[in-house]
Enzyme design. Structure first.
Site, PDB file in Angstrom:
ATOM      1  N   TYR A  58      44.016  40.974  43.564  1.00  0.00           N
ATOM      2  CA  TYR A  58      42.609  41.355  43.635  1.00  0.00           C
ATOM      3  C   TYR A  58      42.282  42.311  42.497  1.00  0.00           C
ATOM      4  O   TYR A  58      42.743  43.447  42.465  1.00  0.00           O
ATOM      5  CB  TYR A  58      42.270  42.018  44.968  1.00  0.00           C
ATOM      6  CG  TYR A  58      42.513  41.175  46.199  1.00  0.00           C
ATOM      7  CD1 TYR A  58      42.555  39.785  46.128  1.00  0.00           C
ATOM      8  CD2 TYR A  58      42.709  41.764  47.439  1.00  0.00           C
ATOM      9  CE1 TYR A  58      42.779  39.022  47.256  1.00  0.00           C
ATOM     10  CE2 TYR A  58      42.926  41.007  48.579  1.00  0.00           C
ATOM     11  CZ  TYR A  58      42.964  39.640  48.488  1.00  0.00           C
ATOM     12  OH  TYR A  58      43.183  38.888  49.622  1.00  0.00           O
ATOM     13  N   HIS A 127      51.405  35.778  49.486  1.00  0.00           N
ATOM     14  CA  HIS A 127      50.003  35.363  49.424  1.00  0.00           C
ATOM     15  C   HIS A 127      49.853  33.852  49.483  1.00  0.00           C
ATOM     16  O   HIS A 127      48.958  33.325  50.165  1.00  0.00           O
ATOM     17  CB  HIS A 127      49.377  35.914  48.135  1.00  0.00           C
ATOM     18  CG  HIS A 127      47.920  36.180  48.237  1.00  0.00           C
ATOM     19  ND1 HIS A 127      47.276  37.136  47.486  1.00  0.00           N
ATOM     20  CD2 HIS A 127      46.953  35.619  48.996  1.00  0.00           C
ATOM     21  CE1 HIS A 127      45.986  37.152  47.785  1.00  0.00           C
ATOM     22  NE2 HIS A 127      45.771  36.231  48.697  1.00  0.00           N
ATOM     23  N   SER A 206      38.606  35.885  55.904  1.00  0.00           N
ATOM     24  CA  SER A 206      37.256  35.308  55.888  1.00  0.00           C
ATOM     25  C   SER A 206      36.784  34.987  57.309  1.00  0.00           C
ATOM     26  O   SER A 206      36.292  33.891  57.579  1.00  0.00           O
ATOM     27  CB  SER A 206      37.200  34.050  55.007  1.00  0.00           C
ATOM     28  OG  SER A 206      37.500  34.348  53.671  1.00  0.00           O
ATOM     29  N   PRO A 207      36.908  35.932  58.235  1.00  0.00           N
ATOM     30  CA  PRO A 207      36.551  35.656  59.629  1.00  0.00           C
ATOM     31  C   PRO A 207      35.053  35.499  59.850  1.00  0.00           C
ATOM     32  O   PRO A 207      34.632  35.019  60.900  1.00  0.00           O
ATOM     33  CB  PRO A 207      37.088  36.880  60.371  1.00  0.00           C
ATOM     34  CG  PRO A 207      37.010  37.979  59.362  1.00  0.00           C
ATOM     35  CD  PRO A 207      37.394  37.317  58.058  1.00  0.00           C
ATOM     36  N   LEU A 208      34.259  35.900  58.848  1.00  0.00           N
ATOM     37  CA  LEU A 208      32.806  35.741  58.930  1.00  0.00           C
ATOM     38  C   LEU A 208      32.317  34.625  58.011  1.00  0.00           C
ATOM     39  O   LEU A 208      31.167  34.620  57.569  1.00  0.00           O
ATOM     40  CB  LEU A 208      32.109  37.066  58.581  1.00  0.00           C
ATOM     41  CG  LEU A 208      32.430  38.222  59.540  1.00  0.00           C
ATOM     42  CD1 LEU A 208      31.791  39.513  59.058  1.00  0.00           C
ATOM     43  CD2 LEU A 208      31.989  37.891  60.955  1.00  0.00           C
ATOM     44  N   GLY A 211      30.996  35.670  54.763  1.00  0.00           N
ATOM     45  CA  GLY A 211      29.694  36.322  54.906  1.00  0.00           C
ATOM     46  C   GLY A 211      28.598  35.438  55.453  1.00  0.00           C
ATOM     47  O   GLY A 211      27.550  35.924  55.875  1.00  0.00           O
ATOM     48  N   PHE A 212      28.827  34.129  55.472  1.00  0.00           N
ATOM     49  CA  PHE A 212      27.758  33.206  55.863  1.00  0.00           C
ATOM     50  C   PHE A 212      27.379  33.359  57.328  1.00  0.00           C
ATOM     51  O   PHE A 212      26.196  33.264  57.704  1.00  0.00           O
ATOM     52  CB  PHE A 212      28.181  31.768  55.582  1.00  0.00           C
ATOM     53  CG  PHE A 212      27.047  30.779  55.683  1.00  0.00           C
ATOM     54  CD1 PHE A 212      26.173  30.603  54.624  1.00  0.00           C
ATOM     55  CD2 PHE A 212      26.845  30.038  56.831  1.00  0.00           C
ATOM     56  CE1 PHE A 212      25.114  29.712  54.712  1.00  0.00           C
ATOM     57  CE2 PHE A 212      25.801  29.130  56.924  1.00  0.00           C
ATOM     58  CZ  PHE A 212      24.923  28.968  55.859  1.00  0.00           C
TER      59      PHE A 212
END
Length: 318
Positions: A58, A127, A206-208, A211-212
């Site tokens: 990152y 990763h 990315s549990p959301l 962001g969507f």
């Protein structure tokens, strides 16, 4: 914050963690502010969000430096600190490349510890599995970091059950970090049941839905051209319009339960297993508090059934 443990053998952590990638990489470049991100990281600990997840790729490298600065001094002992190895900067249009060579792992852990300003990480994760290197060799090098006291436990990311089993034959797997959310449910079939049975922590990234699922992205134009999400199939104009139907259903349940869409999406994940610990990313104090509040949201069986029945999204992950 309610607590759980990082799998059956790991340390106690809040049931919601914090993903740090977007603070320095991939998402919303114009919205980054290192000082605010430091505040968010420290505020997370105050809220009981103790699992802090970063990676050497990152930035590259700048995310670990930022996290290290935020966790300096007394903050470090309050955090369960996780980082990753196995991706390196790519060339040309290739954003990243795999590197699972044992010699790379041995060098990378020392560099990560230096950037993070600590003598050990609580969780060191592969990763991505490098298809050019047998997983047993890479995993053996990660196991060496535990023997050397540089990592307390080791985990895997984006893996299958077969890969987990091969790694376990070498050294215990503490965690699996796969993408998992209301619009990416592949892990429900095999990986999540296996990790639950084995007492392995499952860390949805990315549990959301990048962001969507929060409802804050309503058209492709909401993303800047240099935001990585603008290149992904699910964020193209036609796909966004189709996928808003999923968000609308989440909104309805949120209104019914007095929660926010983000909290509903995270609460659904928390209901999937004892050791499921989502790591939503944010660099905004208000969204951090919103995400942490998901720990207090209780969805009814009817709510869960309605969310289970959501259709698959339009567009692939990548």
């Amino acid at each position: 914050m309610r607590n759980t443990t990082l799998g059956s053998t790991g340390p106690e952590v809040g049931v919601v963690g914090l993903g740090c990638m977007g603070m320095t990489w991939a998402y919303d470049p114009a919205g980054r502010n290192d000082e605010v991100s430091v505040e968010v990281l420290r505020a997370a600990l105050d809220l009981g969000v103790t699992l802090i997840d970063t990676s050497d790729i990152y930035g590259p490298y700048t995310n670990e430096e930022l996290v290290g600065r935020a966790l300096a001094g007394p903050y470090r002992e309050r955090a369960v600190l996780a980082t990753k190895v196995g991706l390196v900067p790519g060339t040309g249009e290739t954003r990243t490349a795999n590197d699972g060579r044992p010699e790379h792992v041995r060098k990378a852990i020392d560099e990560s510890l230096r950037r993070l300003g600590t003598d050990h990480v609580d969780l060191y994760q592969l990763h991505r599995v490098d298809p050019a290197v047998p997983i047993e060799e890479t995993w053996g090098a990660l196991a060496e970091t535990v023997a050397a006291g540089k990592a307390r436990q080791i985990g895997l990311s984006e893996v299958t059950v077969e890969q987990i089993e091969r790694a376990q034959a070498v050294h215990p797997v503490a965690s699996v970090q796969n993408e998992f959310s209301l619009w990416t449910r592949d892990s429900l079939a095999e990986v999540l049941p296996y990790t639950e049975e084995q007492g392995i922590a499952f860390l949805p990234f990315s549990p959301l839905g990048r962001g969507f699922l929060t409802g804050r992205i309503t058209s492709a134009s909401d993303l800047a051209a240099d935001d990585w999400r603008s290149t992904l199939p699910r964020f193209q104009a036609e796909a966004v319009q189709a996928n808003l139907a999923l968000v609308e259903q989440v909104r309805k349940i949120a209104a019914r339960t007095g929660a926010t869409p983000a909290q509903v999406a995270l609460a659904w994940l928390l209901a999937q297993g004892r050791y499921v610990i989502p790591i939503p990313g944010t660099k905004t104090p208000a969204y951090l508090a919103d995400n942490a509040g998901a720990a207090d949201v209780e969805l009814s069986p009817a709510d869960l059934a309605e969310l289970d029945a959501l259709p698959a999204p339009v567009g692939g992950r990548y």
